[in-house]
Design a protein around this motif. Sequence first.
Motif, mmCIF file in Angstrom:
data_model
loop_
_atom_site.group_PDB
_atom_site.id
_atom_site.type_symbol
_atom_site.label_atom_id
_atom_site.label_comp_id
_atom_site.label_asym_id
_atom_site.label_seq_id
_atom_site.Cartn_x
_atom_site.Cartn_y
_atom_site.Cartn_z
ATOM 1 N N ARG A 47 -36.480 -25.567 -8.871
ATOM 2 C CA ARG A 47 -37.643 -24.746 -8.508
ATOM 3 C C ARG A 47 -37.272 -23.332 -8.089
ATOM 4 O O ARG A 47 -38.052 -22.404 -8.279
ATOM 5 N N LEU A 48 -36.107 -23.183 -7.506
ATOM 6 C CA LEU A 48 -35.692 -21.857 -7.044
ATOM 7 C C LEU A 48 -34.816 -21.125 -8.044
ATOM 8 O O LEU A 48 -34.285 -20.057 -7.756
ATOM 9 N N ALA A 49 -34.670 -21.685 -9.245
ATOM 10 C CA ALA A 49 -33.774 -21.117 -10.263
ATOM 11 C C ALA A 49 -34.056 -19.641 -10.530
ATOM 12 O O ALA A 49 -33.123 -18.849 -10.700
ATOM 13 N N GLU A 50 -35.302 -19.273 -10.553
ATOM 14 C CA GLU A 50 -35.677 -17.881 -10.857
ATOM 15 C C GLU A 50 -35.213 -16.911 -9.771
ATOM 16 O O GLU A 50 -34.906 -15.754 -10.043
ATOM 17 N N LEU A 51 -35.145 -17.404 -8.527
ATOM 18 C CA LEU A 51 -34.758 -16.540 -7.410
ATOM 19 C C LEU A 51 -33.253 -16.516 -7.171
ATOM 20 O O LEU A 51 -32.730 -15.586 -6.559
ATOM 21 N N ARG A 52 -32.542 -17.522 -7.641
ATOM 22 C CA ARG A 52 -31.116 -17.675 -7.335
ATOM 23 C C ARG A 52 -30.260 -16.462 -7.690
ATOM 24 O O ARG A 52 -29.382 -16.091 -6.916
ATOM 25 N N PRO A 53 -30.459 -15.799 -8.827
ATOM 26 C CA PRO A 53 -29.573 -14.667 -9.159
ATOM 27 C C PRO A 53 -29.888 -13.373 -8.408
ATOM 28 O O PRO A 53 -29.114 -12.419 -8.469
ATOM 29 N N LEU A 54 -30.997 -13.316 -7.690
ATOM 30 C CA LEU A 54 -31.384 -12.081 -7.003
ATOM 31 C C LEU A 54 -30.511 -11.817 -5.789
ATOM 32 O O LEU A 54 -30.229 -12.711 -4.993
ATOM 33 N N LYS A 55 -30.088 -10.567 -5.645
ATOM 34 C CA LYS A 55 -29.369 -10.163 -4.441
ATOM 35 C C LYS A 55 -30.344 -10.256 -3.264
ATOM 36 O O LYS A 55 -31.532 -9.959 -3.409
ATOM 37 N N LEU A 56 -29.843 -10.684 -2.115
ATOM 38 C CA LEU A 56 -30.716 -10.807 -0.945
ATOM 39 C C LEU A 56 -31.381 -9.478 -0.601
ATOM 40 O O LEU A 56 -32.527 -9.454 -0.154
ATOM 41 N N THR A 57 -30.682 -8.377 -0.839
ATOM 42 C CA THR A 57 -31.250 -7.060 -0.530
ATOM 43 C C THR A 57 -32.399 -6.702 -1.469
ATOM 44 O O THR A 57 -33.183 -5.808 -1.161
ATOM 45 N N LYS A 58 -32.502 -7.391 -2.619
ATOM 46 C CA LYS A 58 -33.574 -7.113 -3.576
ATOM 47 C C LYS A 58 -34.740 -8.098 -3.430
ATOM 48 O O LYS A 58 -35.781 -7.920 -4.047
#
Length: 92
Positions: A47-58
């Motif tokens: 479910r979180l696959a789409e968010l996983r590659p995002l840098k926390l700062t983004k």
Amino acid sequence: MVVSAAVGDQLSTTETFGEFFDAWLRRRRPYLEPGTYIDYEIHGRKRLAELRPLKLTKLSTATVETWLVRLAEKAGMRRRRSTTPRRRSSRV
């Protein structure tokens, strides 16, 4: 690595959401029931696959809200498909 900061302060990190989530889950594992841990691990990957590659700062409120809308739309589409009445056979 994430540095704590006051509200409004800019953070600098190269960590992705996926890296953060995986580390968080490792820290939480001793406090979770085995089934709960497995559920979190599966949902963290799928479910979180789409968010996983995002840098926390983004990662922003708008990003998460957009992701939630897409997730709800996908769930609604699955629900509509599964509740569509099936055609009955004309055989008697």
